[in-house]
Design a protein around this motif. Sequence first.
Motif, PDB file in Angstrom:
ATOM      1  N   ASP A  71      -0.532 -97.475  32.137  1.00  0.00           N
ATOM      2  CA  ASP A  71       0.312 -96.848  31.124  1.00  0.00           C
ATOM      3  C   ASP A  71      -0.215 -95.468  30.725  1.00  0.00           C
ATOM      4  OD1 ASP A  71       1.875 -99.097  31.174  1.00  0.00           O
ATOM      5  OD2 ASP A  71       0.877-100.038  29.466  1.00  0.00           O
ATOM      6  N   VAL A 117       6.225 -92.561  35.431  1.00  0.00           N
ATOM      7  CA  VAL A 117       5.816 -92.569  34.035  1.00  0.00           C
ATOM      8  C   VAL A 117       5.985 -91.152  33.496  1.00  0.00           C
ATOM      9  CG1 VAL A 117       3.902 -92.967  32.463  1.00  0.00           C
ATOM     10  CG2 VAL A 117       4.174 -94.397  34.482  1.00  0.00           C
ATOM     11  N   GLU A 118       6.714 -91.031  32.415  1.00  0.00           N
ATOM     12  CA  GLU A 118       6.953 -89.724  31.816  1.00  0.00           C
ATOM     13  C   GLU A 118       6.023 -89.530  30.629  1.00  0.00           C
ATOM     14  OE1 GLU A 118      11.012 -88.992  30.848  1.00  0.00           O
ATOM     15  OE2 GLU A 118      11.727 -89.926  32.695  1.00  0.00           O
ATOM     16  N   ARG A 119       5.550 -88.335  30.473  1.00  0.00           N
ATOM     17  CA  ARG A 119       4.694 -88.030  29.330  1.00  0.00           C
ATOM     18  C   ARG A 119       5.602 -87.703  28.144  1.00  0.00           C
ATOM     19  NH1 ARG A 119      -0.750 -87.782  30.716  1.00  0.00           N
ATOM     20  NH2 ARG A 119      -0.990 -87.459  32.932  1.00  0.00           N
ATOM     21  N   ARG A 120       5.280 -88.332  27.041  1.00  0.00           N
ATOM     22  CA  ARG A 120       6.088 -88.111  25.848  1.00  0.00           C
ATOM     23  C   ARG A 120       5.676 -86.812  25.184  1.00  0.00           C
ATOM     24  NH1 ARG A 120       5.029 -93.131  22.372  1.00  0.00           N
ATOM     25  NH2 ARG A 120       3.022 -92.961  23.374  1.00  0.00           N
ATOM     26  N   THR A 121       6.655 -86.099  24.665  1.00  0.00           N
ATOM     27  CA  THR A 121       6.346 -84.903  23.886  1.00  0.00           C
ATOM     28  C   THR A 121       6.071 -85.340  22.457  1.00  0.00           C
ATOM     29  OG1 THR A 121       8.688 -84.574  23.390  1.00  0.00           O
ATOM     30  CG2 THR A 121       7.802 -83.417  25.308  1.00  0.00           C
ATOM     31  N   PRO A 122       5.197 -84.626  21.765  1.00  0.00           N
ATOM     32  CA  PRO A 122       4.898 -85.021  20.398  1.00  0.00           C
ATOM     33  C   PRO A 122       6.136 -84.872  19.510  1.00  0.00           C
ATOM     34  CG  PRO A 122       3.638 -83.076  21.026  1.00  0.00           C
ATOM     35  CD  PRO A 122       4.432 -83.500  22.206  1.00  0.00           C
ATOM     36  N   PRO A 123       6.233 -85.676  18.474  1.00  0.00           N
ATOM     37  CA  PRO A 123       7.378 -85.575  17.562  1.00  0.00           C
ATOM     38  C   PRO A 123       7.428 -84.200  16.893  1.00  0.00           C
ATOM     39  CG  PRO A 123       6.082 -87.547  17.095  1.00  0.00           C
ATOM     40  CD  PRO A 123       5.338 -86.761  18.111  1.00  0.00           C
ATOM     41  N   GLU A 124       8.624 -83.840  16.481  1.00  0.00           N
ATOM     42  CA  GLU A 124       8.850 -82.527  15.870  1.00  0.00           C
ATOM     43  C   GLU A 124       8.012 -82.365  14.602  1.00  0.00           C
ATOM     44  OE1 GLU A 124      10.027 -78.748  15.445  1.00  0.00           O
ATOM     45  OE2 GLU A 124      10.442 -80.020  17.172  1.00  0.00           O
TER      46      GLU A 124
END
Length: 192
Positions: A24, A84-91
């Motif tokens: 993960d 698997v995609e890397r999530r961008t941080p929340p705004e």
Amino acid sequence: MSFSGTGKAVEFDVESGRLDVVPDAPACGTQLRWSAPKLIAAANKKVPGAHVRSLHVLAPAAMKTGPATAAAVAGPQPASAAPVERRTPPEGYRRAIEAHRPAAPQSRVDPHIAEAVERQNRAMRELSRRAFPEPDGIPADAPAPIDQALVQRRRQAAATEAAALHRARAERAQRSGAAVILPQAAALRSTA
């Protein structure tokens, strides 16, 4: 097969007994590598005829297919083997970081503390000069004190060696029966 939330098994090679696992996250990949023997035993216990012999941990991010990985990608892939995609941080997180950067205080040095440190350094240098004064009047061509001590020790060692050789010759002459009188060297001083 899922490994306790750390990764998913994506492919199994029956001939070599190699189980490919996608973690993960990179840290989960490290955890999978460390616990590989336990995971192999668990996989063999869960699927009795599998005969898993090795665990191959793949990269968590989508990889470019090169000549080495093209053969592995060409085979049938299970539906769960999505990249698997890397999530961008929340705004909100990004806004908080941007707001914090200009508000971070610059480190300032109190001038009174800097002055006190400098006074202390000057006092320590003065105490050092008093405790370990520089010798005055050493000529430039004179040997350093350590060199003088080495020269003196070498002379003493040479004199001791010469006296020991004289004594050994005298003792040898006495054992052979010849009455040889050798001049007595200067008295030896003890070095201990």
